[in-house]
Scaffold this motif. Structure first.
Motif, PDB file in Angstrom:
ATOM      1  N   VAL A   1       0.862  -1.182   0.000  1.00 16.58           N
ATOM      2  CA  VAL A   1       0.000   0.000   0.000  1.00 16.58           C
ATOM      3  C   VAL A   1       0.895   1.228   0.000  1.00 16.58           C
ATOM      4  CG1 VAL A   1      -1.686   1.344   1.309  1.00 16.58           C
ATOM      5  CG2 VAL A   1      -1.859  -1.146   1.258  1.00 16.58           C
ATOM      6  N   LYS A   2       0.630   2.153  -0.906  1.00 14.33           N
ATOM      7  CA  LYS A   2       1.283   3.461  -0.848  1.00 14.33           C
ATOM      8  C   LYS A   2       0.271   4.422  -0.230  1.00 14.33           C
ATOM      9  CE  LYS A   2       4.107   6.914  -1.966  1.00 14.33           C
ATOM     10  NZ  LYS A   2       4.468   7.196  -3.366  1.00 14.33           N
TER      11      LYS A   2
ATOM     12  N   ASN B   1       0.238 -10.114   5.312  1.00 12.05           N
ATOM     13  CA  ASN B   1       1.114 -10.202   4.135  1.00 12.05           C
ATOM     14  C   ASN B   1       1.184  -8.882   3.369  1.00 12.05           C
ATOM     15  OD1 ASN B   1       2.917 -11.644   2.569  1.00 12.05           O
ATOM     16  ND2 ASN B   1       1.347 -12.509   1.239  1.00 12.05           N
ATOM     17  N   ILE B   2       1.418  -7.794   4.101  1.00 15.77           N
ATOM     18  CA  ILE B   2       1.328  -6.466   3.495  1.00 15.77           C
ATOM     19  C   ILE B   2       2.427  -5.552   4.016  1.00 15.77           C
ATOM     20  CG2 ILE B   2      -0.172  -5.422   5.239  1.00 15.77           C
ATOM     21  CD1 ILE B   2      -1.829  -4.217   2.902  1.00 15.77           C
ATOM     22  N   ASP B   3       2.909  -4.661   3.159  1.00 11.49           N
ATOM     23  CA  ASP B   3       3.767  -3.552   3.558  1.00 11.49           C
ATOM     24  C   ASP B   3       3.007  -2.261   3.272  1.00 11.49           C
ATOM     25  OD1 ASP B   3       6.159  -4.857   4.426  1.00 11.49           O
ATOM     26  OD2 ASP B   3       6.641  -5.294   2.334  1.00 11.49           O
ATOM     27  N   VAL B   4       2.810  -1.452   4.294  1.00 12.50           N
ATOM     28  CA  VAL B   4       2.131  -0.171   4.138  1.00 12.50           C
ATOM     29  C   VAL B   4       3.194   0.923   4.183  1.00 12.50           C
ATOM     30  CG1 VAL B   4       0.333   1.364   5.016  1.00 12.50           C
ATOM     31  CG2 VAL B   4       0.099  -1.116   5.287  1.00 12.50           C
ATOM     32  N   LEU B   5       3.368   1.606   3.060  1.00  8.52           N
ATOM     33  CA  LEU B   5       4.428   2.601   2.910  1.00  8.52           C
ATOM     34  C   LEU B   5       3.879   3.972   3.279  1.00  8.52           C
ATOM     35  CD1 LEU B   5       5.619   1.323  -0.588  1.00  8.52           C
ATOM     36  CD2 LEU B   5       6.282   0.479   1.675  1.00  8.52           C
ATOM     37  N   VAL B   6       4.466   4.597   4.296  1.00  7.03           N
ATOM     38  CA  VAL B   6       3.964   5.873   4.792  1.00  7.03           C
ATOM     39  C   VAL B   6       5.114   6.881   4.864  1.00  7.03           C
ATOM     40  CG1 VAL B   6       2.226   4.643   6.152  1.00  7.03           C
ATOM     41  CG2 VAL B   6       4.328   5.417   7.273  1.00  7.03           C
ATOM     42  N   TYR B   7       4.749   8.146   4.926  1.00  9.48           N
ATOM     43  CA  TYR B   7       5.740   9.209   5.049  1.00  9.48           C
ATOM     44  C   TYR B   7       5.937   9.561   6.519  1.00  9.48           C
ATOM     45  CZ  TYR B   7       4.904   9.787   0.030  1.00  9.48           C
ATOM     46  OH  TYR B   7       4.770   9.583  -1.319  1.00  9.48           O
ATOM     47  N   GLY B   8       7.180   9.476   6.983  1.00 10.75           N
ATOM     48  CA  GLY B   8       7.497   9.804   8.363  1.00 10.75           C
ATOM     49  C   GLY B   8       7.428   8.591   9.265  1.00 10.75           C
ATOM     50  N   GLU B   9       7.820   8.796  10.519  1.00 13.05           N
ATOM     51  CA  GLU B   9       7.741   7.757  11.543  1.00 13.05           C
ATOM     52  C   GLU B   9       6.801   8.228  12.638  1.00 13.05           C
ATOM     53  OE1 GLU B   9      11.601   6.707  12.922  1.00 13.05           O
ATOM     54  OE2 GLU B   9      12.311   6.059  10.944  1.00 13.05           O
ATOM     55  N   TRP B  10       5.871   7.341  13.009  1.00 14.10           N
ATOM     56  CA  TRP B  10       4.820   7.741  13.936  1.00 14.10           C
ATOM     57  C   TRP B  10       4.776   6.804  15.136  1.00 14.10           C
ATOM     58  CZ3 TRP B  10       3.468  12.327  12.458  1.00 14.10           C
ATOM     59  CH2 TRP B  10       3.558  12.664  11.100  1.00 14.10           C
ATOM     60  N   PRO B  11       4.451   7.325  16.323  1.00 10.90           N
ATOM     61  CA  PRO B  11       4.396   6.485  17.535  1.00 10.90           C
ATOM     62  C   PRO B  11       3.383   5.365  17.374  1.00 10.90           C
ATOM     63  CG  PRO B  11       4.218   8.835  18.088  1.00 10.90           C
ATOM     64  CD  PRO B  11       4.124   8.733  16.596  1.00 10.90           C
ATOM     65  N   GLY B  12       3.719   4.203  17.895  1.00 12.34           N
ATOM     66  CA  GLY B  12       2.792   3.078  17.908  1.00 12.34           C
ATOM     67  C   GLY B  12       2.592   2.388  16.574  1.00 12.34           C
TER      68      GLY B  12
END
Length: 381
Positions: free
Chosen positions: A126-127, A157-168
């Motif tokens: 997921v982008k 079975n998924i990679d979720v690609l997000v911008y930044g690093e978020w707590p939790g």
């Protein structure tokens, strides 16, 4: 490998060529060249102006679905009665794919994120192009998508690609990036740090982007006798309003409308500062692109912007304290504070030069080649 891409971004047919929003096309071209069979499930119509370009690969399959919209009672009614059909189309397409790639957030993406739960063995990425901050004020549909995709019991079975690093963050959430420029575009771009100081805005001239705040900055500097200029690249509903305001106040602001990448590169090289006061962002391309050419970004603290600007990191050259300054840029919280910080910064050309080079060095880490390498790893993992 059979790659399925599900997105709310429309693919349009023009002169027998399939095309879409230009930045989206550039990224999808990279994904598609690493798959033997590609299919899209997406809308095929769009009733607003869109900066488009054709895909390099034209032999992909396209399954058209109408946009799910809920802005009016009629559009909501039509969308609701079409959801069962759209769910069946999505499930059948997902079942046949080897790798499912969702583009979030969006209403079609929300429906797809629900359906993918029924296919736990399928490899998925997921982008998530929006703001992944759980505390950000966002539509309910966006919050649902984030909850479903973050839930490791539901989503497998998924990679979720997000911008930044978020707590939790759960283990399936991975910090990612995007890129505009190539290794061959790298280079040093030193600035002549003298008046008039050049500010650049690149983006839609709309309320969400708050371009009027840059006009206010120029008015303030003009009152204080500091020579500045603002250059606006982009179009939008606020264009005429901004032109009228700057003409009546003799504010040094210039408007160029939409321009191609070569014109923007030249403008970035001349500018000292870039400005983006968005209310919402994912990865603000205009910030990253300006930093590539040594512009010092001034931006609101949304999404991953504080990380991009190095907020919390010490500027190497720093004899005085700055309230909202980072090692690579300045946060815009209010006009008075940012005027104070800019005046302090331009009074110390050595510090300004260091910050410019810090911005450049950070941005030039994120190249198209590195981006493609990471995509290949995701597709074949």
């Amino acid at each position: 490998m059979r790659l399925l891409i599900i997105s709310d971004a429309p693919i349009l047919s023009n002169s027998a060529k399939k095309e879409a929003y230009a930045p989206y096309v550039k990224e999808m071209d990279l994904w598609m060249q690493h798959a033997s069979d590609v299919s899209f499930v997406c809308p095929t119509k769009y009733d607003r102006k869109l900066l488009t370009q054709p895909f390099k690969k034209q032999d992909f399959k396209q399954i058209g679905l109408r946009r799910l919209e809920f802005h009016t009672l009629l559009s909501a009614f039509i969308s609701l009665i079409t959801i069962p059909y759209q769910a069946i189309v999505l499930w059948n397409a997902m079942r046949k794919a080897d790798h499912i790639h969702l583009r979030c957030p969006g209403n079609l993406a929300l429906l797809a994120s629900m359906i993918q739960v029924t296919l736990p063995r399928k490899r998925k990425t997921v982008k998530y192009a929006g703001n992944f901050d759980s505390h950000a004020a966002q539509p309910l549909s966006y919050r649902w998508q984030k909850k479903i995709l973050s839930n490791t019991t539901l989503t497998k079975n998924i990679d979720v690609l997000v911008y930044g690093e978020w707590p939790g963050q759960t283990k399936n959430i991975k910090s990612f990036f995007t890129a505009t420029y190539s290794e061959s575009d790298k280079g040093g771009f030193s600035k002549e740090l003298n008046e008039p100081y050049q500010f650049i805005f690149v983006g839609t001239l709309s309320q969400n982007k708050n371009p009027q705040l840059l006009v206010e900055l120029m008015e303030q500097f003009h009152k204080e006798g500091i020579a500045v200029q603002a250059h606006f690249y982009g179009d939008g509903p606020m264009m005429e309003e901004l032109k009228t305001r700057t003409d009546s106040h003799s504010t040094p602001c210039y408007f160029y409308g939409n321009q191609n990448s070569e014109v923007l590169k030249s403008a970035y090289k001349k500018a000292h500062f870039s400005f983006l006061a968005s209310q919402s962002e994912g990865w603000p391309k205009a910030v990253a692109e300006s930093m590539w050419y040594g512009c010092i970004p001034i931006a609101t603290p949304v999404s991953c912007v504080p990380w991009m600007l190095g907020i919390g990191e010490k500027l190497t050259y720093e004899n005085d304290s700055f309230e909202q300054i980072g090692s690579r840029g300045l946060i815009y919280n209010n006009k008075e504070q940012v005027v104070f910080d800019i005046k302090k910064l331009i009074s110390k050309p050595e510090a300004m030069a260091v910050m410019s080079q810090n911005a450049l060095a950070w941005s030039q880490e994120y190249t198209i080649e590195k981006f493609e390498h990471e995509i290949v790893k995701l597709i074949h993992s």
